[in-house]
Write a protein that holds these residues in place. Structure first.
Motif, PDB file in Angstrom:
ATOM      1  N   GLN A   1     -29.473  -2.630 124.808  1.00  0.00           N
ATOM      2  CA  GLN A   1     -30.262  -3.546 123.970  1.00  0.00           C
ATOM      3  C   GLN A   1     -31.628  -2.933 123.612  1.00  0.00           C
ATOM      4  O   GLN A   1     -32.647  -3.620 123.601  1.00  0.00           O
ATOM      5  N   GLY A   2     -31.597  -1.666 123.313  1.00  0.00           N
ATOM      6  CA  GLY A   2     -32.827  -0.986 122.901  1.00  0.00           C
ATOM      7  C   GLY A   2     -33.015  -1.012 121.395  1.00  0.00           C
ATOM      8  O   GLY A   2     -32.092  -1.350 120.660  1.00  0.00           O
ATOM      9  N   VAL A   3     -34.227  -0.635 120.961  1.00  0.00           N
ATOM     10  CA  VAL A   3     -34.479  -0.488 119.520  1.00  0.00           C
ATOM     11  C   VAL A   3     -34.711   0.986 119.191  1.00  0.00           C
ATOM     12  O   VAL A   3     -35.095   1.346 118.078  1.00  0.00           O
ATOM     13  N   GLY A   4     -34.460   1.831 120.183  1.00  0.00           N
ATOM     14  CA  GLY A   4     -34.575   3.276 119.975  1.00  0.00           C
ATOM     15  C   GLY A   4     -33.994   3.976 121.187  1.00  0.00           C
ATOM     16  O   GLY A   4     -33.809   3.368 122.248  1.00  0.00           O
TER      17      GLY A   4
ATOM     18  N   GLN B   1     -33.289  11.243 126.807  1.00  0.00           N
ATOM     19  CA  GLN B   1     -32.970  10.087 127.649  1.00  0.00           C
ATOM     20  C   GLN B   1     -31.489  10.035 128.021  1.00  0.00           C
ATOM     21  O   GLN B   1     -31.133   9.355 128.989  1.00  0.00           O
TER      22      GLN B   1
ATOM     23  N   ARG C   1     -35.218  -4.619 115.093  1.00  0.00           N
ATOM     24  CA  ARG C   1     -34.652  -5.956 114.918  1.00  0.00           C
ATOM     25  C   ARG C   1     -35.718  -6.938 115.351  1.00  0.00           C
ATOM     26  O   ARG C   1     -36.559  -6.610 116.199  1.00  0.00           O
TER      27      ARG C   1
ATOM     28  N   ASN D   1     -37.502  -9.641 117.487  1.00  0.00           N
ATOM     29  CA  ASN D   1     -37.344  -9.936 118.911  1.00  0.00           C
ATOM     30  C   ASN D   1     -38.520 -10.786 119.337  1.00  0.00           C
ATOM     31  O   ASN D   1     -39.463 -10.972 118.561  1.00  0.00           O
TER      32      ASN D   1
ATOM     33  N   GLU E   1     -44.630  -2.514 124.666  1.00  0.00           N
ATOM     34  CA  GLU E   1     -43.473  -1.631 124.587  1.00  0.00           C
ATOM     35  C   GLU E   1     -42.701  -1.657 125.903  1.00  0.00           C
ATOM     36  O   GLU E   1     -43.263  -1.925 126.964  1.00  0.00           O
ATOM     37  N   GLY E   2     -41.396  -1.382 125.793  1.00  0.00           N
ATOM     38  CA  GLY E   2     -40.600  -1.134 126.969  1.00  0.00           C
ATOM     39  C   GLY E   2     -40.048   0.275 126.848  1.00  0.00           C
ATOM     40  O   GLY E   2     -40.268   0.939 125.829  1.00  0.00           O
ATOM     41  N   CYS E   3     -39.376   0.750 127.870  1.00  0.00           N
ATOM     42  CA  CYS E   3     -38.745   2.070 127.819  1.00  0.00           C
ATOM     43  C   CYS E   3     -37.470   2.016 128.654  1.00  0.00           C
ATOM     44  O   CYS E   3     -37.504   1.572 129.818  1.00  0.00           O
ATOM     45  N   LEU E   4     -36.370   2.481 128.080  1.00  0.00           N
ATOM     46  CA  LEU E   4     -35.088   2.441 128.801  1.00  0.00           C
ATOM     47  C   LEU E   4     -35.133   3.328 130.042  1.00  0.00           C
ATOM     48  O   LEU E   4     -34.330   3.157 130.956  1.00  0.00           O
TER      49      LEU E   4
ATOM     50  N   ARG F   1     -43.023  -3.519 131.214  1.00  0.00           N
ATOM     51  CA  ARG F   1     -43.585  -3.588 129.869  1.00  0.00           C
ATOM     52  C   ARG F   1     -45.004  -3.041 129.906  1.00  0.00           C
ATOM     53  O   ARG F   1     -45.702  -3.188 130.930  1.00  0.00           O
TER      54      ARG F   1
ATOM     55  N   HIS G   1     -42.993   6.252 119.734  1.00  0.00           N
ATOM     56  CA  HIS G   1     -42.460   6.196 121.102  1.00  0.00           C
ATOM     57  C   HIS G   1     -41.353   7.235 121.287  1.00  0.00           C
ATOM     58  O   HIS G   1     -41.349   8.000 122.251  1.00  0.00           O
ATOM     59  N   GLU G   2     -40.436   7.303 120.309  1.00  0.00           N
ATOM     60  CA  GLU G   2     -39.308   8.258 120.420  1.00  0.00           C
ATOM     61  C   GLU G   2     -39.810   9.677 120.227  1.00  0.00           C
ATOM     62  O   GLU G   2     -39.361  10.595 120.918  1.00  0.00           O
TER      63      GLU G   2
ATOM     64  N   HIS H   1     -41.026  11.054 123.352  1.00  0.00           N
ATOM     65  CA  HIS H   1     -39.960  11.512 124.254  1.00  0.00           C
ATOM     66  C   HIS H   1     -39.570  12.958 123.951  1.00  0.00           C
ATOM     67  O   HIS H   1     -39.266  13.727 124.863  1.00  0.00           O
TER      68      HIS H   1
END
Ligand SMILES: O=C(O)C[C@@H](Cc1ccccc1)C(=O)SCC(=O)c1ccccc1
Ligand SMILES: [Zn+2]
Length: 156
Positions: free
Chosen positions: A43-46, A51, A64, A66, A97-100, A106, A141-142, A145
């Motif tokens: 359920q990520g957006v990126g 990763q 999306r 949220n 932001e969150g991060c998988l 958060r 954010h991506e 990474h």
């Protein structure tokens, strides 16, 4: 596609500089499909290739609406290969932001509000775009990474 295990912060793969993609072949397309499926399952957006333990300069971004960004656009997943950030706005915006790779946490992170970017698609064709707000946030954010930078290094 198979779901790929997601690296957790502290794993070496998340600290490395990603390697430029040179072969726009079926293997690249397969990796992108597996990343998309893994992002959706989480359920990520990126999601960025490091990763899922791949050292390549490749990520997926998909916005999306949220609970934190209710007016975020509904955007089909975009595959971003060999990205460059060409220009950043001086305006900064703080957002959650969150991060998988840092599950269950958060962070409030400052990002440039608007960025000008160039990247290749899965066919190797160069794209140029101006991104703003939540999508610019996801891209930054991506992009982090791919430079071996996670939220932990950005949140003070
Ligand atoms: O670790 C990743 O790259 C995925 C990360 C992307 C991201 C989320 C929020 C802002 C910038 C980049 C996530 O998708 S975290 C989980 C999530 O679905 C989410 C978190 C906050 C807002 C919206 C979604
Ligand atoms: Zn992340």
């Amino acid at each position: 596609s198979a779901l790929l295990p997601i690296a957790l912060v502290g794993e070496d793969i998340l600290k490395q500089q990603a390697i430029a993609v040179q072969h726009f072949d079926a293997a690249l397309t397969e990796l992108a499909q597996q990343m998309s499926a893994s992002m959706a399952a989480a359920q990520g957006v990126g999601i960025a290739a490091p990763q899922v333990h791949s050292p390549l300069a490749l990520f997926i971004m998909a916005s999306r609406p949220n609970e934190r960004y209710p007016d975020a656009p509904n955007m089909a997943p975009v595959v971003v290969v060999n990205p460059h950030i060409i220009h950043v706005s001086s305006d900064l915006v703080s957002g959650e932001e969150g991060c998988l790779s840092v599950p269950g946490q958060r962070f409030i992170i400052q990002r440039h509000k608007t960025i000008e970017v160039r990247y290749q698609n899965l066919q190797g064709e160069w794209q140029q775009a101006e991104l703003t707000d939540f999508i610019a946030r996801i891209f930054q954010h991506e992009f982090d990474h791919l430079q071996g930078i996670t939220l932990l290094e950005r949140s003070r």
